[in-house]
Design an enzyme around this catalytic site. Structure first.
Site, PDB file in Angstrom:
ATOM      1  N   HIS A 172      89.986  24.222  70.922  1.00  0.00           N
ATOM      2  CA  HIS A 172      89.190  25.451  70.979  1.00  0.00           C
ATOM      3  C   HIS A 172      90.059  26.673  70.662  1.00  0.00           C
ATOM      4  O   HIS A 172      89.644  27.566  69.919  1.00  0.00           O
ATOM      5  CB  HIS A 172      88.604  25.652  72.385  1.00  0.00           C
ATOM      6  CG  HIS A 172      87.604  24.627  72.816  1.00  0.00           C
ATOM      7  ND1 HIS A 172      87.710  23.919  73.983  1.00  0.00           N
ATOM      8  CD2 HIS A 172      86.458  24.186  72.236  1.00  0.00           C
ATOM      9  CE1 HIS A 172      86.681  23.095  74.120  1.00  0.00           C
ATOM     10  NE2 HIS A 172      85.901  23.237  73.067  1.00  0.00           N
ATOM     11  N   SER A 184      87.182  17.941  75.705  1.00  0.00           N
ATOM     12  CA  SER A 184      87.387  18.302  77.106  1.00  0.00           C
ATOM     13  C   SER A 184      87.323  17.062  77.993  1.00  0.00           C
ATOM     14  O   SER A 184      88.126  16.903  78.909  1.00  0.00           O
ATOM     15  CB  SER A 184      86.332  19.323  77.548  1.00  0.00           C
ATOM     16  OG  SER A 184      86.418  20.470  76.746  1.00  0.00           O
ATOM     17  N   ARG A 205      85.192  18.887  64.097  1.00  0.00           N
ATOM     18  CA  ARG A 205      86.334  17.968  64.191  1.00  0.00           C
ATOM     19  C   ARG A 205      86.181  16.778  63.250  1.00  0.00           C
ATOM     20  O   ARG A 205      87.157  16.166  62.858  1.00  0.00           O
ATOM     21  CB  ARG A 205      86.491  17.474  65.632  1.00  0.00           C
ATOM     22  CG  ARG A 205      86.933  18.553  66.604  1.00  0.00           C
ATOM     23  CD  ARG A 205      86.744  18.126  68.035  1.00  0.00           C
ATOM     24  NE  ARG A 205      85.332  17.885  68.321  1.00  0.00           N
ATOM     25  CZ  ARG A 205      84.862  17.341  69.425  1.00  0.00           C
ATOM     26  NH1 ARG A 205      85.700  16.967  70.374  1.00  0.00           N
ATOM     27  NH2 ARG A 205      83.564  17.183  69.607  1.00  0.00           N
ATOM     28  N   LYS A 213      74.542  18.618  81.242  1.00  0.00           N
ATOM     29  CA  LYS A 213      75.624  17.809  81.795  1.00  0.00           C
ATOM     30  C   LYS A 213      76.334  18.617  82.885  1.00  0.00           C
ATOM     31  O   LYS A 213      76.464  19.827  82.783  1.00  0.00           O
ATOM     32  CB  LYS A 213      76.588  17.362  80.702  1.00  0.00           C
ATOM     33  CG  LYS A 213      77.234  18.474  79.917  1.00  0.00           C
ATOM     34  CD  LYS A 213      78.152  17.925  78.830  1.00  0.00           C
ATOM     35  CE  LYS A 213      78.838  19.052  78.097  1.00  0.00           C
ATOM     36  NZ  LYS A 213      79.672  18.615  76.995  1.00  0.00           N
TER      37      LYS A 213
HETATM   38  N1  COA Z   1      88.392  21.326  70.024  1.00  0.00           N
HETATM   39  C1  COA Z   1      88.264  20.525  71.100  1.00  0.00           C
HETATM   40  N2  COA Z   1      87.081  20.108  71.584  1.00  0.00           N
HETATM   41  C2  COA Z   1      85.994  20.509  70.940  1.00  0.00           C
HETATM   42  C3  COA Z   1      86.052  21.321  69.816  1.00  0.00           C
HETATM   43  C4  COA Z   1      87.308  21.728  69.343  1.00  0.00           C
HETATM   44  N3  COA Z   1      87.453  22.509  68.273  1.00  0.00           N
HETATM   45  N4  COA Z   1      84.794  21.545  69.390  1.00  0.00           N
HETATM   46  C5  COA Z   1      83.997  20.892  70.232  1.00  0.00           C
HETATM   47  N5  COA Z   1      84.721  20.255  71.163  1.00  0.00           N
HETATM   48  C6  COA Z   1      84.239  19.373  72.223  1.00  0.00           C
HETATM   49  C7  COA Z   1      84.194  19.977  73.574  1.00  0.00           C
HETATM   50  O1  COA Z   1      85.435  19.824  74.209  1.00  0.00           O
HETATM   51  C8  COA Z   1      83.123  19.179  74.243  1.00  0.00           C
HETATM   52  O2  COA Z   1      83.692  17.991  74.707  1.00  0.00           O
HETATM   53  P1  COA Z   1      83.057  17.166  75.936  1.00  0.00           P
HETATM   54  O3  COA Z   1      81.705  16.681  75.492  1.00  0.00           O
HETATM   55  O4  COA Z   1      84.038  16.095  76.108  1.00  0.00           O
HETATM   56  O5  COA Z   1      82.972  18.113  77.092  1.00  0.00           O
HETATM   57  C9  COA Z   1      82.160  18.835  73.093  1.00  0.00           C
HETATM   58  O6  COA Z   1      82.909  19.027  71.928  1.00  0.00           O
HETATM   59  C10 COA Z   1      80.924  19.695  72.978  1.00  0.00           C
HETATM   60  O7  COA Z   1      81.213  20.927  73.553  1.00  0.00           O
HETATM   61  P2  COA Z   1      80.657  22.352  73.219  1.00  0.00           P
HETATM   62  O8  COA Z   1      81.382  22.958  72.090  1.00  0.00           O
HETATM   63  O9  COA Z   1      80.706  23.069  74.487  1.00  0.00           O
HETATM   64  O10 COA Z   1      79.217  22.142  72.691  1.00  0.00           O
HETATM   65  P3  COA Z   1      77.923  21.734  73.416  1.00  0.00           P
HETATM   66  O11 COA Z   1      77.392  20.574  72.706  1.00  0.00           O
HETATM   67  O12 COA Z   1      78.121  21.613  74.898  1.00  0.00           O
HETATM   68  O13 COA Z   1      76.993  23.010  73.075  1.00  0.00           O
HETATM   69  C11 COA Z   1      76.317  25.302  73.013  1.00  0.00           C
HETATM   70  C12 COA Z   1      77.252  24.229  73.584  1.00  0.00           C
HETATM   71  C13 COA Z   1      76.567  26.493  73.876  1.00  0.00           C
HETATM   72  C14 COA Z   1      76.672  25.632  71.582  1.00  0.00           C
HETATM   73  C15 COA Z   1      74.843  24.851  73.028  1.00  0.00           C
HETATM   74  O14 COA Z   1      74.596  24.118  74.195  1.00  0.00           O
HETATM   75  C16 COA Z   1      73.870  26.023  72.983  1.00  0.00           C
HETATM   76  O15 COA Z   1      73.735  26.700  71.997  1.00  0.00           O
HETATM   77  N6  COA Z   1      73.169  26.291  74.119  1.00  0.00           N
HETATM   78  C17 COA Z   1      72.209  27.365  74.253  1.00  0.00           C
HETATM   79  C18 COA Z   1      70.779  26.882  74.126  1.00  0.00           C
HETATM   80  C19 COA Z   1      70.255  27.152  72.747  1.00  0.00           C
HETATM   81  O16 COA Z   1      70.340  28.225  72.222  1.00  0.00           O
HETATM   82  N7  COA Z   1      69.663  26.117  72.125  1.00  0.00           N
HETATM   83  C20 COA Z   1      69.118  26.215  70.798  1.00  0.00           C
HETATM   84  C21 COA Z   1      70.090  25.732  69.747  1.00  0.00           C
HETATM   85  S1  COA Z   1      70.241  23.954  69.811  1.00  0.00           S
END
Ligand code: COA
Length: 165
Positions: free
Chosen positions: A19, A130, A92, A43
């Site tokens: 990140h 993560s 990724r 989650k």
């Molecule tokens: N480096 C390391 N890890 C990364 C990464 C990077 N560059 N990019 C993503 N990841 C990993 C994270 O560590 C996380 O790992 P985990 O599953 O082991 O915890 C995973 O990818 C996903 O994490 P995250 O980036 O937090 O994405 P998410 O799928 O939880 O989505 C939001 C988060 C905020 C983007 C999404 O839930 C959202 O937009 N929510 C608001 C509701 C909304 O507007 N919905 C309509 C659109 S669908």
């Protein structure tokens, strides 16, 4: 001309070196990067959103044009509140692309003025997640290559105190 603001949303439970790489590279491309920590999600999070926010803040000292906020509900609503038009996401690999493609299309449907911009993860960081970092620390492994110091310390502390995921 209006400042170019990129919003980098995520759960950051906890923030990883993957990140941070995306945040720092985006800070060179945009006037301001707003890291948006999702408050609640389906989650269960190991860390509260306040803890997740604090870990990011401690990890980005020295990068001046990055701000950390938290949000709930729709991302496009947060974008409107911030007057921002660019959603930033890291990719990724092909699996990320699949889910990010869908998410970007939904956000575009919800607000056609918003664009999603993707940065490819650095190859040497593209294996990091993560949950993998949490697993390594929970079994006593060294997750230093995966995590910035504030997140590593917080994770060690959480597992030492037997906090459940
Ligand atoms: N480096 C390391 N890890 C990364 C990464 C990077 N560059 N990019 C993503 N990841 C990993 C994270 O560590 C996380 O790992 P985990 O599953 O082991 O915890 C995973 O990818 C996903 O994490 P995250 O980036 O937090 O994405 P998410 O799928 O939880 O989505 C939001 C988060 C905020 C983007 C999404 O839930 C959202 O937009 N929510 C608001 C509701 C909304 O507007 N919905 C309509 C659109 S669908």
């Amino acid at each position: 001309m209006a400042a170019k603001i990129a919003v980098y949303p995520g759960s950051f439970d906890p923030v990883t070196k993957g990140h941070l790489d995306i945040i720092k590279r985006a800070a060179n491309l945009f006037d301001e990067v707003v890291v948006a920590v999702l408050k609640s999600e389906t989650k269960t999070s190991l860390f509260s959103f306040e803890e997740r926010k604090e870990m990011i803040e401690k990890s980005i000292t020295g990068v001046n044009n990055v701000r950390v906020e938290s949000f709930d509900g729709l991302l496009v609503a947060f974008m409107a509140k911030e007057n921002a038009k660019v959603i930033l996401r890291g990719i990724r690999g092909t699996e990320d692309f699949q889910s990010e493609w869908e998410r970007a299309q939904i956000n575009k449907m919800l607000d056609p003025t918003v664009e999603t911009v993707f940065l490819l993860s650095a190859p040497e960081l593209s294996y990091i997640s993560s949950s993998a970092a949490k697993q390594v620390v929970s079994f006593g492994g060294d997750a230093a290559p995966m995590l910035p110091a504030p997140a590593l310390e917080a994770l060690k502390d959480a597992y030492l105190n037997k906090r459940k995921q």
